[in-house]
Design an enzyme around this catalytic site. Structure first.
Site: not given
Length: 286
Positions: A150, A160
């Site tokens: 990602y 995140y």
């Protein structure tokens, strides 16, 4: 529609849990394109998910394994070669989990034992998987190994957390091992940096719904779906990409090349308020 891109090839798919999983979609597409595969996940994931349903549909054997265990990985590669009748042509690593995220620990208040687990599960398992395969000589000449990454490996994205560190390590492993395995066996190793995708794992990330919406507004082509990611994986497993290795390949509708789009700016201008504050009204950045 099948183009027989993987006709006669053998593969292992790590990480399918349910029909929301990218790994699930990859498994379906691989078989549709002519491959024979095995599926593997932890015993807990197999019990919690519906992987047996996928296995029945694809006539694929499920091999329970903990991807952080070298011994389990050896069993996966040995059993897969036995079941499929030869060396493996492609492998998908679709594994990621952060105990810190699950326990809502922010990045500036990480539990370091949990961080070690995040890195082991989400990144070091990739190294272990490749190292085991190489030592067992389980991958065919010119085989393809993929892991899902990602953009948070390169850029800071709110919420995140320590998964960003894991993805950065994952991509580094692909480069470092890609050189060695490529020189010695012609095996190519790449990562695909996918759009935020609504999977069981992704939905646990703080503010994930907003991240999906923002990414979609920013990307000229919109977010890539799990099915579209599976299509890309199939191409990377095929003989059409024999000279692609050690790359992090963005599959995100153009998000990674954007700074600001009109759609995102329009939405942003509607409000400067946010809900990410603590009980004292201080903004939570982590």
């Amino acid at each position: 529609m099948s183009n027989n891109l993987l006709k006669g090839k053998r593969g292992i798919v790590f990480g399918a849990l349910n029909d929301m999983s990218i790994a699930w979609k990859v498994a379906e597409r691989a078989v549709e394109e002519g491959a024979s595969i095995t599926l593997t996940n932890t015993e807990l994931a197999i019990r919690m998910g519906t992987i047996d349903e996928l296995a029945k549909k694809l006539n694929a054997e499920v091999i329970p394994a903990d991807a952080t265990s070298v011994e389990d990985l050896e069993k996966v590669f040995a059993k897969s070669q036995e079941v499929l009748g030869g060396k493996i042509d492609f492998v998908l690593h679709s594994i990621g989990m952060s105990p810190n995220v699950r326990k809502k620990r922010t990045y500036d208040d990480l539990d370091y034992d949990l961080l070690s687990k995040t890195l082991d599960i989400s990144a070091v398992s990739f190294h272990k998987m490749i190292q085991v395969a190489k030592k067992m000589d389980a991958i065919s000449e010119g085989g393809s190994i993929l892991a899902l990454s990602y953009v948070a490996a390169q850029r800071t994205l709110f919420g995140y957390n320590d998964m960003a560190d894991a993805k950065a390590m994952l991509e580094s492993i692909a480069r470092s091992f890609g050189y060695i395995y490529g020189r010695e066996k012609g095996v190519r190793i790449n990562t695909i940096s996918q759009s935020p995708t609504m999977t069981t794992a992704g939905s646990g990330i703080k503010g994930f719904d907003g991240l999906v919406d923002f990414s979609n507004r920013m990307s000229p082509l919109g977010n890539a779906s799990a099915s579209e990611c599976a299509d890309y994986c199939i191409v990377m497993f095929s003989d059409l990409t024999k000279k692609v290795t050690m790359q992090n390949l963005y599959h995100d509708g153009g998000f990674s090349s954007m700074g600001m789009s009109l759609r995102a700016m329009t939405q942003y201008n509607k409000s400067f308020e946010n809900d990410f504050k603590d009980e004292n009204g201080n903004i939570i950045y982590g």
